[in-house]
Enzyme design. Structure first.
Site, PDB file in Angstrom:
ATOM      1  N   GLY A   1      -9.891   7.314  -0.943  1.00 24.12           N
ATOM      2  CA  GLY A   1      -9.937   8.125  -2.164  1.00 24.12           C
ATOM      3  C   GLY A   1     -10.337   9.553  -1.834  1.00 24.12           C
TER       4      GLY A   1
ATOM      5  N   GLU B   1      -0.440  11.255   5.039  1.00 22.81           N
ATOM      6  CA  GLU B   1      -1.806  11.793   5.187  1.00 22.81           C
ATOM      7  C   GLU B   1      -1.852  13.235   5.703  1.00 22.81           C
ATOM      8  OE1 GLU B   1      -4.381  11.009   3.767  1.00 22.81           O
ATOM      9  OE2 GLU B   1      -4.151   8.883   3.291  1.00 22.81           O
TER      10      GLU B   1
ATOM     11  N   ASP C   1      -0.091   5.293   0.888  1.00 24.96           N
ATOM     12  CA  ASP C   1      -0.276   6.284   1.959  1.00 24.96           C
ATOM     13  C   ASP C   1      -0.310   5.590   3.319  1.00 24.96           C
ATOM     14  OD1 ASP C   1      -0.523   8.779   0.499  1.00 24.96           O
ATOM     15  OD2 ASP C   1      -2.358   7.926  -0.323  1.00 24.96           O
TER      16      ASP C   1
ATOM     17  N   LYS D   1      -5.973  19.879  -5.115  1.00 22.53           N
ATOM     18  CA  LYS D   1      -5.365  19.223  -3.936  1.00 22.53           C
ATOM     19  C   LYS D   1      -4.147  18.407  -4.359  1.00 22.53           C
ATOM     20  CE  LYS D   1      -5.965  15.282  -2.372  1.00 22.53           C
ATOM     21  NZ  LYS D   1      -5.073  14.080  -2.472  1.00 22.53           N
TER      22      LYS D   1
ATOM     23  N   SER E   1      -4.113   8.632  -6.056  1.00 25.68           N
ATOM     24  CA  SER E   1      -3.996   8.937  -7.488  1.00 25.68           C
ATOM     25  C   SER E   1      -2.588   8.621  -7.997  1.00 25.68           C
ATOM     26  CB  SER E   1      -4.255  10.427  -7.725  1.00 25.68           C
ATOM     27  OG  SER E   1      -5.457  10.820  -7.137  1.00 25.68           O
TER      28      SER E   1
ATOM     29  N   ASP F   1       0.870  -1.163   0.000  1.00 23.89           N
ATOM     30  CA  ASP F   1       0.000   0.000   0.000  1.00 23.89           C
ATOM     31  C   ASP F   1       0.923   1.235   0.000  1.00 23.89           C
ATOM     32  OD1 ASP F   1      -2.284   1.722   0.627  1.00 23.89           O
ATOM     33  OD2 ASP F   1      -1.398   1.814   2.631  1.00 23.89           O
TER      34      ASP F   1
ATOM     35  N   THR G   1      -5.151   3.235  -3.225  1.00 21.65           N
ATOM     36  CA  THR G   1      -6.336   3.982  -3.665  1.00 21.65           C
ATOM     37  C   THR G   1      -5.981   5.431  -3.969  1.00 21.65           C
ATOM     38  OG1 THR G   1      -6.939   4.444  -1.391  1.00 21.65           O
ATOM     39  CG2 THR G   1      -7.963   2.550  -2.388  1.00 21.65           C
TER      40      THR G   1
HETATM   41  C1  XBP Z   1      -5.109   6.331   1.107  1.00 17.51           C
HETATM   42  C2  XBP Z   1      -6.194   7.173   0.642  1.00 17.51           C
HETATM   43  C3  XBP Z   1      -5.972   8.162  -0.370  1.00 17.51           C
HETATM   44  C4  XBP Z   1      -5.362   9.505   0.031  1.00 17.51           C
HETATM   45  C5  XBP Z   1      -5.711  10.561  -0.972  1.00 17.51           C
HETATM   46  O1  XBP Z   1      -4.584   5.602   0.034  1.00 17.51           O
HETATM   47  O2  XBP Z   1      -7.313   6.972   1.022  1.00 17.51           O
HETATM   48  O3  XBP Z   1      -7.254   8.398  -0.822  1.00 17.51           O
HETATM   49  O4  XBP Z   1      -5.830   9.939   1.288  1.00 17.51           O
HETATM   50  O5  XBP Z   1      -5.516  10.150  -2.263  1.00 17.51           O
HETATM   51  P1  XBP Z   1      -3.715   4.232   0.280  1.00 17.51           P
HETATM   52  P2  XBP Z   1      -6.291  10.819  -3.518  1.00 17.51           P
HETATM   53  O6  XBP Z   1      -4.539   3.128  -0.362  1.00 17.51           O
HETATM   54  O7  XBP Z   1      -2.416   4.457  -0.438  1.00 17.51           O
HETATM   55  O8  XBP Z   1      -3.521   4.017   1.737  1.00 17.51           O
HETATM   56  O9  XBP Z   1      -6.721  12.181  -3.157  1.00 17.51           O
HETATM   57  O10 XBP Z   1      -5.297  10.765  -4.640  1.00 17.51           O
HETATM   58  O11 XBP Z   1      -7.482   9.923  -3.837  1.00 17.51           O
HETATM   59 MG    MG Z   2      -2.743   3.255   3.448  1.00 19.69          MG
END
Ligand code: XBP
Ligand code: MG
Length: 256
Positions: A64, A31, A24, A92, A132, A22, A130
């Site tokens: 997302g 975050e 973020d 953003k 971008s 994963d 999830t």
């Molecule tokens: C975590 C998320 C992401 C980000 C924002 O993704 O929920 O939505 O907070 O990303 P991960 P976007 O699966 O990597 O933990 O604004 O690009 O959607």
């Molecule tokens: Mg994550």
């Protein structure tokens, strides 16, 4: 005799062949950068809304950025329309890219060594996120250089799936790209929706809870640890890919 040979080869087949990460929260604590940029966009648009940490901890259960804003602004009167949300999201992400170019958040402990060791030992690498594509590129470019994509057999981003985490689609797609099965592959996640997504895809999962998910329920993860600093330094005992592979194999065979 024939039967035990078949059994032996079945067990041997259950080896660690791939790692899926994963992004973020797992690769880096990103975050707070996302949150800062959401707030900067709201402020520039003249909205009174501000996402503090307490609120953001709840909002993160919607994965997302667009989906998160849609779910939050559904409650406002009138709710923000689709185009405004899309435009906020573009702004953003532009803010996020600028911030990462200036001051990229550090990778979490053990991530770089784990990725480099896996690569050196022929274990396939994948990404299932999830977030971008542009956010992923901003983080990876700053820590692994612009050729990082060459080392990953699979890269699945938010734009590529119909249903974001906790739906398993991102992991299912990553496994297809890697030409591996869930029984060969280990996932790394920092959040509850992320662990659910990987488990629903049938994967073994190691959770390393990130700042916003410290008190979440990680009981579905196969292992929950503070971070991935598994590897030897001058002072700590050797623990690396072979040990991780042995642990994985033991777990798979116990479930067989
Ligand atoms: C975590 C998320 C992401 C980000 C924002 O993704 O929920 O939505 O907070 O990303 P991960 P976007 O699966 O990597 O933990 O604004 O690009 O959607
Ligand atoms: Mg994550």
């Amino acid at each position: 005799m024939k039967q035990s040979q078949a059994e032996a080869s079945r067990l041997c087949a259950r080896q660690l062949r791939g790692l899926i990460f994963d992004v973020d929260g797992t690769l880096a604590e990103t975050e707070e950068v996302h949150r800062h940029c959401f707030n900067a966009v709201f402020e520039a648009a003249g909205l009174p809304d501000h996402w503090d940490q307490q609120l953001y901890a709840q909002l993160l259960h919607v994965t997302g950025g667009k989906e998160r804003m849609r779910s939050y602004f559904e409650r406002s009167t009138p709710p923000l329309d689709k185009d405004t949300i899309a435009s906020f999201h573009t702004r953003k992400n532009a803010c996020y890219a600028r911030r990462l170019e200036d001051t990229p958040p550090a990778l979490r402990p053990g991530i770089k060594t784990l990725i480099e060791s896996a690569k050196a030992q022929g274990i396939k690498l994948g990404i299932a996120t999830t977030t971008s594509r542009s956010n992923l590129a901003a983080l990876m470019n700053s820590h692994f250089g612009t050729r990082w994509r060459d080392d990953f057999c699979a890269v699945v981003c938010g734009e590529m799936v119909q249903r974001k985490k906790p739906h398993p689609e991102a992991y299912v797609m990553a496994l297809q790209q890697m030409q591996l099965t869930a029984q060969d592959t280990l996932a790394f996640e920092d959040s509850q929706p992320g662990v659910d997504s990987a488990k629903e895809a049938g994967l073994t999962v190691i959770a390393t809870p990130s700042l916003y998910f410290k008190s979440s329920d990680f009981s579905r993860a196969d292992l929950c640890i503070d971070h991935l600093e598994l590897f030897p330094s001058d002072k700590t005992p050797a623990l690396g890919i072979p040990q991780l592979a042995d642990w994985f194999k033991g777990l798979q065979n116990a479930h067989a």
